[in-house]
Scaffold this motif. Structure first.
Motif, short mmCIF file in Angstrom:
data_model
loop_
_atom_site.label_atom_id
_atom_site.label_comp_id
_atom_site.label_asym_id
_atom_site.label_seq_id
_atom_site.Cartn_x
_atom_site.Cartn_y
_atom_site.Cartn_z
N ALA A 114 38.57 34.39 43.47
CA ALA A 114 39.77 34.72 44.25
C ALA A 114 41.00 34.92 43.37
N ASN A 115 40.79 35.27 42.11
CA ASN A 115 41.90 35.41 41.16
C ASN A 115 42.01 36.83 40.61
N LEU A 116 41.68 37.82 41.44
CA LEU A 116 41.72 39.21 41.01
C LEU A 116 42.85 39.94 41.72
N SER A 117 43.02 41.21 41.46
CA SER A 117 44.05 41.99 42.16
C SER A 117 43.64 43.45 42.22
N ALA A 154 34.08 43.11 47.32
CA ALA A 154 35.43 42.60 47.56
C ALA A 154 35.58 42.16 49.01
N LEU A 155 36.11 40.98 49.19
CA LEU A 155 36.43 40.47 50.52
C LEU A 155 37.85 40.83 50.91
N SER A 156 38.70 40.96 49.91
CA SER A 156 40.12 41.28 50.10
C SER A 156 40.62 41.94 48.82
N ALA A 157 41.91 42.17 48.73
CA ALA A 157 42.49 42.77 47.53
C ALA A 157 42.43 41.84 46.32
N THR A 158 42.14 40.55 46.55
CA THR A 158 42.14 39.58 45.45
C THR A 158 40.83 38.81 45.30
N GLU A 159 39.84 39.05 46.16
CA GLU A 159 38.62 38.24 46.14
C GLU A 159 37.35 39.09 46.05
#
Length: 170
Positions: A114-117, A154-159
């Motif tokens: 969960a530390n991506l972008s 990807a689950l979201s823009a950051t995960e």
């Protein structure tokens, strides 16, 4: 914040503070409290239960969210940035940055990084260079000599929910 309770000890009422981090056998019989994040510390869990992590010394600076390879440096387990251009497969990732020569915690694949972008929810991601991710598989005709490793969705823009797949050497 310390959590406590009242107990009768030797005929008197005493406040007992719950244990957040176990000291091993010296903490036997203690009541357990959640930490500041509202979670149990891994030190209070039985062996084999808890986060699937490895603590290792970083052989280079590693940023938060970067994928890492575990490797042997003259018989000493170390971690470094995973990289598709030099055949360093991802074993896991770090949640917090780790300085070169410092000890850090690597989290195993098959969990959520969960530390991506900049990700596209629902998109597939592969290992890129320097511990990063890319949104397309490598081409076996033009990327000869590189390593293609699917990392997850990807689950979201950051995960990214990661998966453990064997890399393919092109």
């Amino acid at each position: 914040m310390a959590q406590g309770f009242l107990a009768r000890v030797a005929g008197r009422t005493r406040q007992i503070i719950a244990t957040v981090i176990s000291a091993g056998a010296g903490s036997a019989g203690d009541i357990v409290a959640l930490d500041d994040a509202g979670k149990l510390d891994v030190s209070v869990l039985p062996l084999g239960i808890g986060a699937n992590v490895v603590n290792a010394v970083a052989s280079e600076a590693i940023g938060a969210g970067k994928f890492v390879e575990l490797w042997s440096d003259a018989g000493t387990l170390k971690m470094r940035l995973a990289d598709n251009s030099n055949n360093r497969p991802a074993w896991g990732y770090v949640k917090a940055a780790v300085a070169s020569a410092a000890s850090g915690t690597a989290y195993r694949l098959n969990t959520v990084n969960a530390n991506l972008s900049g990700l596209t929810p629902g998109g597939d991601y592969w290992l890129g260079t320097a511990g990063g991710v890319i949104d397309a598989a490598l081409d076996p005709e033009t990327d000869i000599g590189k390593m293609d490793q699917y990392l997850g969705k990807a689950l979201s823009a950051t995960e990214v929910v990661t998966a453990e797949f064997e890399p393919v050497y092109l």
